[in-house]
Structures are given as structure tokens and as C-alpha cells.
Design an enzyme around this catalytic site. Structure first.
Site, PDB file in Angstrom:
ATOM      1  N   GLU A 166      52.554 -29.039 -22.890  1.00 32.48           N
ATOM      2  CA  GLU A 166      51.401 -28.309 -22.364  1.00 32.48           C
ATOM      3  C   GLU A 166      50.482 -29.272 -21.626  1.00 32.48           C
ATOM      4  OE1 GLU A 166      48.162 -25.054 -23.840  1.00 32.48           O
ATOM      5  OE2 GLU A 166      48.647 -26.647 -25.250  1.00 32.48           O
ATOM      6  N   GLU A 184      50.115 -23.314 -34.793  1.00 27.28           N
ATOM      7  CA  GLU A 184      50.676 -23.352 -33.441  1.00 27.28           C
ATOM      8  C   GLU A 184      51.130 -24.770 -33.157  1.00 27.28           C
ATOM      9  OE1 GLU A 184      48.862 -23.248 -28.926  1.00 27.28           O
ATOM     10  OE2 GLU A 184      48.097 -21.794 -30.362  1.00 27.28           O
TER      11      GLU A 184
END
Length: 200
Positions: free
Chosen positions: A134, A129
Site C-alpha cells: 500500500e 487488517e
């Protein structure tokens, strides 16, 4: 959202635009993922019909908006807010050999928000990932992070403009924090990002 694939394997890599998702055409490359939150957050990811009915997604010719419900009054023991989670429709593997560009004008901010732009392979975490953008609540800096299965680490000393957070990318280590790099630009996340008019 722009997607360009590698067209030359040499050091001076060149890219050619293969996909571009802008405004009302954005959803032609993505699908809604109406699931329970895999990170156990207090959110309800809804389908396309619910998102449209509640005005959580809408588009013009040049902009695509997705957002969480901000009008419902919630009870403490009840379910969380309705929101949107999108996945690419790409299944040809180019997501792993691509350069991605995002023109984001505004992101959710404030206590309890968790905006993210990420790519991940299935099965996760074996294929990894990449958390491109984020953060939680009003963090100051964007931590770009890799998360993998065991065996992937970053060197303790490496040339980069950010600050290394952790070096072990294994999701089973360090409470699933992965190996992150904190982008040293206050306009890389949250309220300063929004005040700057967004970014790429």
C-alpha cells in the site's frame, strides 16, 4: 494470487497450495465491491458490468488486469474516477491461517493513486487488517502495516529487515496509521516496482 494453508503446526511449517487464481480464473475467487470509498477518497468503485463495459477489468489466460479509468476528463467539484475494489469470496476463515502470494506486474503510479493489497477481518478493526502492499502517490518504499483495535502493540526493538514506523497498531491512535514496517527496497512500491517488472 496464490493461497496456501498451514498443514503442519511445528516450527518448520509446511504449506500446501489450496487455491490459485490466475488470469481469466481470477474472478472465481473474488467479487466486486461497488461502494462509496470508506477512506473518503475521490473514487467510484463500480460493479462487474460497469468495470467490463469501461474496460477496467479484463483477463487473458495468464493475466488479470484491473485499473482505474484514465480517459475521462473530470471537473474539480464533480465525482472522482471509476475504479475497481475486489473482495475475496472466502468465508471459511482460512484467510487468517494462510500464506498469500501475489505476482503483480504493474501497479498504479503517480499523483493521487492509492494502490493496495490488504486483508481485513469483519468486524473491523476488531479482527484487524494487514496492509501487505500500500502507498499513496509515488512513495519510495512500501509500508507493510497492521491495524487493529486497542491492545495490540509491537515491541520497540525487534529483529527485522525493515524500518519500524510506529508500534501501536490501534486504529484510534496515531491517526489510523497502525504499526508499520517500511520495506527498505526501492523496488517494493511505485515507479521503481513497475520499472523492475513488478514482483511477488
Amino acid at each position: 494470487f496464490l493461497l496456501a494453508t498451514i498443514v503442519s503446526p511445528v516450527v518448520g511449517v509446511r504449506y500446501a497450495l489450496t487455491d490459485s487464481y490466475v488470469g481469466s480464473g481470477f474472478l472465481s475467487g473474488f467479487s466486486y465491491e461497488a461502494i462509496s470509498d470508506p477512506t473518503n477518497g475521490r473514487v467510484n468503485y463500480v460493479n462487474a458490468a460497469t468495470a467490463a463495459a469501461q474496460n477496467l477489468t479484463f483477463a487473458s489466460s495468464s493475466s488479470f488486469i484491473m485499473r482505474a479509468d484514465h480517459t475521462s476528463v473530470l471537473s474539480a467539484p464533480g465525482p472522482g474516477r471509476n475504479s475497481v475494489r475486489l473482495n475475496t469470496l472466502s468465508t471459511d476463515g482460512t484467510i487468517f491461517t494462510s500464506l498469500h502470494g501475489f505476482n503483480i506486474r504493474h501497479m498504479p503510479q503517480g499523483c493521487g493513486t492509492w494502490p493496495a493489497v490488504r486483508t481485513f477481518g469483519d468486524p473491523w478493526p476488531t479482527l484487524g487488517e494487514m496492509d501487505i502492499l500500500e502507498g499513496v502517490s509515488d512513495e519510495t518504499f512500501n509500508p507493510a502495516t497492521l491495524q487493529t483495535s486497542a491492545g495490540c502493540t509491537m515491541p520497540a526493538s525487534r529483529a527485522e529487515t525493515g524500518v519500524e514506523l510506529l508500534n501501536d497498531c490501534n486504529v484510534a491512535a496515531n491517526s489510523n496509521a497502525g504499526c508499520g514496517v517500511q520495506i527498505q527496497n526501492t523496488a517494493s512500491y511505485g515507479p521503481p516496482f513497475n520499472a523492475n517488472g513488478g514482483g511477488w
